[in-house]
Design a protein around this motif. Structure first.
Motif, PDB file in Angstrom:
ATOM      1  N   LEU B  12       0.836  -1.213   0.000  1.00  0.00           N
ATOM      2  CA  LEU B  12       0.000   0.000   0.000  1.00  0.00           C
ATOM      3  C   LEU B  12       0.870   1.262   0.000  1.00  0.00           C
ATOM      4  CD1 LEU B  12      -2.809  -1.031   2.528  1.00  0.00           C
ATOM      5  CD2 LEU B  12      -3.028  -0.820   0.041  1.00  0.00           C
ATOM      6  N   MET B  13       1.981   1.197   0.704  1.00  0.00           N
ATOM      7  CA  MET B  13       2.877   2.356   0.733  1.00  0.00           C
ATOM      8  C   MET B  13       3.527   2.553  -0.633  1.00  0.00           C
ATOM      9  SD  MET B  13       4.572   2.237   4.571  1.00  0.00           S
ATOM     10  CE  MET B  13       5.650   0.853   4.270  1.00  0.00           C
ATOM     11  N   TYR B  14       3.899   1.424  -1.261  1.00  0.00           N
ATOM     12  CA  TYR B  14       4.579   1.473  -2.548  1.00  0.00           C
ATOM     13  C   TYR B  14       3.626   1.898  -3.666  1.00  0.00           C
ATOM     14  CZ  TYR B  14       5.856  -0.904  -6.949  1.00  0.00           C
ATOM     15  OH  TYR B  14       6.055  -1.230  -8.268  1.00  0.00           O
ATOM     16  N   LYS B  15       2.435   1.274  -3.681  1.00  0.00           N
ATOM     17  CA  LYS B  15       1.541   1.443  -4.830  1.00  0.00           C
ATOM     18  C   LYS B  15       0.608   2.639  -4.668  1.00  0.00           C
ATOM     19  CE  LYS B  15      -0.220  -0.273  -8.712  1.00  0.00           C
ATOM     20  NZ  LYS B  15       0.628  -0.468  -9.908  1.00  0.00           N
ATOM     21  N   GLN B  17       0.962   5.109  -2.361  1.00  0.00           N
ATOM     22  CA  GLN B  17       1.612   6.237  -1.697  1.00  0.00           C
ATOM     23  C   GLN B  17       1.028   6.517  -0.306  1.00  0.00           C
ATOM     24  OE1 GLN B  17       0.725   7.070  -5.319  1.00  0.00           O
ATOM     25  NE2 GLN B  17       2.602   5.909  -5.580  1.00  0.00           N
ATOM     26  N   PHE B  18       0.574   5.463   0.372  1.00  0.00           N
ATOM     27  CA  PHE B  18       0.095   5.633   1.743  1.00  0.00           C
ATOM     28  C   PHE B  18       1.299   5.837   2.667  1.00  0.00           C
ATOM     29  CE2 PHE B  18      -4.156   3.052   1.699  1.00  0.00           C
ATOM     30  CZ  PHE B  18      -4.617   3.851   0.670  1.00  0.00           C
ATOM     31  N   THR B  19       1.082   6.592   3.739  1.00  0.00           N
ATOM     32  CA  THR B  19       2.087   6.600   4.808  1.00  0.00           C
ATOM     33  C   THR B  19       1.945   5.279   5.564  1.00  0.00           C
ATOM     34  OG1 THR B  19       0.614   7.519   6.490  1.00  0.00           O
ATOM     35  CG2 THR B  19       1.803   9.097   5.089  1.00  0.00           C
ATOM     36  N   TYR B  20       2.912   4.998   6.416  1.00  0.00           N
ATOM     37  CA  TYR B  20       2.837   3.772   7.206  1.00  0.00           C
ATOM     38  C   TYR B  20       1.534   3.732   8.021  1.00  0.00           C
ATOM     39  CZ  TYR B  20       3.699   0.347  10.850  1.00  0.00           C
ATOM     40  OH  TYR B  20       3.566  -0.702  11.716  1.00  0.00           O
ATOM     41  N   ALA B  45       8.934   1.231   8.431  1.00  0.00           N
ATOM     42  CA  ALA B  45       9.190   2.673   8.501  1.00  0.00           C
ATOM     43  C   ALA B  45      10.391   3.030   7.633  1.00  0.00           C
ATOM     44  CB  ALA B  45       9.405   3.094   9.946  1.00  0.00           C
ATOM     45  N   GLN B  46      11.437   2.174   7.675  1.00  0.00           N
ATOM     46  CA  GLN B  46      12.612   2.394   6.816  1.00  0.00           C
ATOM     47  C   GLN B  46      12.230   2.315   5.340  1.00  0.00           C
ATOM     48  OE1 GLN B  46      15.312  -0.683   7.991  1.00  0.00           O
ATOM     49  NE2 GLN B  46      16.021   0.397   9.829  1.00  0.00           N
ATOM     50  N   PHE B  47      11.398   1.345   5.035  1.00  0.00           N
ATOM     51  CA  PHE B  47      10.942   1.170   3.652  1.00  0.00           C
ATOM     52  C   PHE B  47      10.183   2.414   3.193  1.00  0.00           C
ATOM     53  CE2 PHE B  47       7.687  -0.570   0.650  1.00  0.00           C
ATOM     54  CZ  PHE B  47       8.559  -0.908  -0.377  1.00  0.00           C
ATOM     55  N   ALA B  48       9.315   2.947   4.062  1.00  0.00           N
ATOM     56  CA  ALA B  48       8.563   4.158   3.736  1.00  0.00           C
ATOM     57  C   ALA B  48       9.509   5.313   3.454  1.00  0.00           C
ATOM     58  CB  ALA B  48       7.629   4.518   4.891  1.00  0.00           C
ATOM     59  N   GLU B  49      10.567   5.408   4.249  1.00  0.00           N
ATOM     60  CA  GLU B  49      11.545   6.475   4.071  1.00  0.00           C
ATOM     61  C   GLU B  49      12.258   6.331   2.729  1.00  0.00           C
ATOM     62  OE1 GLU B  49      14.902   7.377   7.031  1.00  0.00           O
ATOM     63  OE2 GLU B  49      13.035   7.452   8.175  1.00  0.00           O
ATOM     64  N   SER B  50      12.632   5.093   2.375  1.00  0.00           N
ATOM     65  CA  SER B  50      13.335   4.900   1.110  1.00  0.00           C
ATOM     66  C   SER B  50      12.425   5.186  -0.080  1.00  0.00           C
ATOM     67  CB  SER B  50      13.926   3.488   1.030  1.00  0.00           C
ATOM     68  OG  SER B  50      12.882   2.538   0.956  1.00  0.00           O
TER      69      SER B  50
END
Lengths: 235, 55
Positions: B12-15, B17-20, B45-50
């Motif tokens: 969901l974060m990747y596709k 653009q949701f925040t964690y 959280a790290q993945f969201a940052e990247s």
């Protein structure tokens, strides 16, 4: 409802004091559980209660001029039992498939179907993964298993399903980041060209757990770790 | 409900653009029993940052 749990073989595990903050007040969560091997007795008791309620009802129609007050009390109990039976009968198949059902004063933690996260993305557990008929009915034709060591449904289980697996450990030390590209690109194969297009494929992502003890009150755990006031009450 | 939920949250974060936090709430709204373990939360959280750095 608390009386119902005890009457039908649930064990009171404890009370989590001030575990939820909702509508401006703290609330206790009372936790009851029923193990799979306890379910047959509970089910038998519920069936008996339903039959007894039906018999009593017929009896009362025949003897309508009995003592009214006592009958009213009985009626309430019987209706509760009949309703309770209807509610729990639904779960009989699930209880035998998972190790335990934990119940609280708020919810019953077992879902008959995987959760639809997006039109083409479902999240489920090993019970859902092992039900090809249900997967077909939902239109799920891709399965991503992230706990292949913990479930029986690996690639040989399925026909007409695109299957992939990633061996992830449910361990705080386990590194999930290296596995995300494989997982996300597999899911993305089911994504339609745009949001306007209906999905051509659907994917189920699952691990093993359906209902397990440490996630009995997950919504609450989240609040507890992310609301400073509540963090203090917990530690 | 940790591993599969973490994968779904990452997607969901990747596709989308949701925040964690958005991804967790969206997922939990459909399936209340999710609870990524603490190690996964940090990694997500790290993945969201990247993802943010790449955008």
């Amino acid at each position: 409802m608390v009386g119902f749990y005890l009457k039908y073989g649930f064990t009171h595990e404890g009370t989590l004091r001030h575990h939820i903050f909702d509508a401006g007040a703290f609330h206790n969560v009372v936790s009851y559980s029923l193990l799979a091997n306890e379910w047959p007795d509970t089910k038998a008791a519920l069936v008996a209660a339903r039959e007894l309620a039906a018999i009593k009802q017929q009896h009362e129609i025949a003897n309508n001029d009995d003592d009214d007050d006592d009958d009213d009390d009985d009626d309430d109990d019987d209706n509760d039992d009949a309703e309770a039976y209807a509610k729990w009968a639904k779960y009989s198949g699930i209880v035998s498939a998972v190790n335990r059902i934990t119940s609280s004063s708020f919810t019953i933690r077992a879902q008959p179907e995987p959760a639809k996260i997006l039109d083409y993305l479902y999240l489920g557990d090993r019970v859902h993964a092992s039900d090809p008929d249900m997967l077909r009915a939902l239109g799920i034709d891709h399965v991503l298993n992230v706990a292949p060591m913990a479930v029986m449904t690996t690639r040989f289980f399925y026909s007409n399903v695109v299957y992939d697996e990633i061996n992830m450990m449910d361990d705080t030390e386990f590194d999930i980041l290296p596995h995300l590209p494989q997982a996300l690109s597999f899911i993305d194969k089911c994504a339609p060209e745009s949001d306007e297009h209906p999905p051509q494929h659907k994917v189920l992502v699952h691990c093993s757990a359906g209902v397990r003890r440490r996630t009995s009150h997950p919504a609450i755990t989240w609040h507890a770790t992310h609301t400073p006031t509540l963090t203090l009450t917990h530690r | 409900m940790s591993r599969s939920a973490s994968v779904v949250i990452a997607y969901l974060m990747y596709k989308k653009q949701f925040t964690y936090t958005e991804a967790v709430y969206h997922t939990r709204a459909q399936r209340p029993v999710i609870d990524p373990n603490d190690g996964f939360k940090v990694q997500l959280a790290q993945f969201a940052e990247s993802l943010n750095l790449m955008r």
